[in-house]
Design an enzyme around this catalytic site. Structure first.
Site: not given
Ligand code: ADP
Length: 487
Positions: A466, A292, A258, A159
């Site tokens: 991150e 997400c 993640e 994505n």
């Protein structure tokens, strides 16, 4: 075919191992398609465990030199990479849109967003300070060194085919680690173009390796269990994340996961309606709902409910579905036919349980995997559509009456990635921000990620940070160095 690049040599179709472009040992290739036309774009080398082993070994050898360089040197090379990514922004955006589908304007934004991690961590490379701790003993000096972990692996989703790579690899390289990247099988071309630019930037052979493959489980298994790989960073589904976590336990590997999300988007009665609707559009319909951190459930308080539904439905009717390379397009295709099937099944289930489609609701005639931008009302938290990640351009709206009720509804999910809420009451803002069990919370804002802020989830959305100055710590270990007899 992608034909109109200014620099066609960015289109690489082999893996990158130890600074060389690598065919599969068996000569295998797999097809990469344009989801907006369902036509093939390229045939990419299909690497397997054998080639992955070569990449890990090359990364282990390269680590010896890379970790010994000055931080300033690593910083300079990352900066070169950043400059080259920006210089080739337009070509990279075209490649991204062609294989992933998002509108070109969003692809351009992703290149800038992706590059921002390279820039940020080129700077952070110089700041991995250690410590000297006041000692309880006269003759001992107590120090802490921050040292790179070694070979690291990155498994990334389709994505954000550029940004998810740079967000993992830049802090790894900045810290002095080397990296083996396995991009998603739908979007290897963006990854390989980044690899080409990393080569041109002067990043040494073996420091950054890329394994395109149509067999993610085989390559993933090796990356997650190989003793030389000291850290695995994964972005993708919770189901695959759990598998990798269990594989990584055999070598007690460090992990960043993640995973999926189920972001609530809460609008209180006192919210600025225009701001909330624009935030909802951005948060829900960006990348056709395939992120997400997308608003997965809109929870709207009873007094403002009708106005919010009307305004959002109006704005959704203005979205333009089409191929990402067509300038007017605001909603591109979903990634593949399975994604269409999933979204359709969730909507059918919701309708069967009493939800109402206000606009949209159907897949569009192909070629290409397009879905109508959709608004659904009368949703309840029992429906599958409010419990599962939708990953499509579908806004679902549920009514609530009290703050306590909505906080309960919002937290009633195994996921804990992002949450958004709209209110002008400052006390409530602080209270709700603390009560929402999510790793990232946005107040009066539907688009919160950037390179300086910590991105990461809790609960079954994973762990690890991150981006931000915390991000580099994921690739460092603290070594306690005790100097004795120092009197
Ligand atoms: P999505 O549903 O978004 O495609 P996935 O978790 O399937 O999410 O994919 C994210 C990344 O994980 C991709 O690079 C994909 O190739 C990889 N992947 C998929 N299955 C596995 C697996 N069993 N082991 C390791 N990696 C996998």
């Amino acid at each position: 075919m992608i034909t109109d690049l200014k620099d066609s040599t960015l289109l690489r179709t082999c893996g990158l191992i130890n600074g060389l472009w690598k065919e599969s040992n068996k000569g295998a290739r797999f097809e990469v398609n344009d989801p907006g036309t369902a036509r093939p774009l390229a045939h990419v080398s299909d690497l397997d465990q054998e080639e992955t082993e070569e990449a890990i070994q090359a990364a282990a050898v390269a680590f010896r030199d890379w970790k010994s360089r000055t931080a300033k040197d690593r910083s300079r090379l990352l900066r070169n990479w950043y400059d080259l990514i920006l210089m080739h922004q337009e070509d990279l955006a075209k490649v991204l849109t062609s294989e992933q589908g998002k509108p070109l304007s969003e692809a351009r934004a992703e290149i800038i967003y992706g590059a921002s991690f390279v820039e940020f961590f080129s700077e952070e490379a110089k700041r991995t300070y250690g410590e000297i701790i006041p000692s309880p003993a006269v003759s001992k000096k107590i120090t802490v060194l921050n040292l790179p972990l070694g070979v690291t692996a990155a498994i990334t989703p389709w994505n954000f085919p550029v940004a998810m790579i740079t967000r993992k690899v830049s802090p790894a390289l900045a810290a002095g680690c080397t990296s083996v990247i396995k991009p998603a099988e739908a979007t290897p071309l963006s990854a390989l173009a980044l690899g080409e630019l990393a080569q041109r930037a002067g990043i040494p052979a073996g420091v950054l390796n890329i394994i395109p493959t149509s067999r993610p489980a085989r390559v993933g298994e090796l990356l997650a269990s190989h003793p030389l790989v000291r850290k695995l960073s994964f972005t993708g589904s919770t189901a695959v994340g759990k598998k990798l976590m269990s594989l990584a336990s055999s070598t007690v590997k460090r992990l960043s996961l993640e995973l999926g999300g189920n972001a609530p988007f809460i609008v209180f009665d006192d919210a600025d309606l225009d701001l909330a609707v624009e935030g909802a559009l951005l948060s829900k319909f960006r990348n056709a709902g395939q992120t997400c951190v997308c608003a997965n459930r809109m929870l709207v308080q009873s007094v403002i409910y009708e106005a919010f539904v009307d305004r959002l439905t109006q704005r959704v009717s203005e979205l333009v579905v089409g191929h990402g390379l067509v300038p007017q397009t605001t909603i591109g295709p979903l990634i593949n036919p399975a994604a269409l099937d999933k979204v359709e099944a969730l909507i059918t289930d919701a309708q069967n349980h009493g939800a109402r489609v206000e606009i949209g609701g159907k897949a569009l005639q192909g070629p290409g995997t397009f879905f109508e931008p959709t608004v659904i009302t009368g949703v309840t938290s029992k429906m599958r559509i409010s419990r599962e990640e939708i990953f499509g351009p579908v806004a679902i709206i549920q009514k609530f009456t009290t703050e306590a009720e909505v906080v309960g509804l919002a937290n009633d999910t195994p996921y804990g990635l992002a949450a958004y809420f709209y209110t002008r009451d400052i006390s409530r803002a602080w209270r709700v921000a603390e009560d929402l069990e999510f790793g990232m919370v946005g107040l009066n804002d539907g688009l919160i990620s950037n390179e300086v802020a910590p991105f990461g989830g809790i609960k079954e959305s994973g762990f690890g940070i991150e981006g931000s100055h915390h991000g580099i710590n994921e690739y460092l270990h603290k070594k306690y160095f005790c100097l004795g007899a120092m009197n």
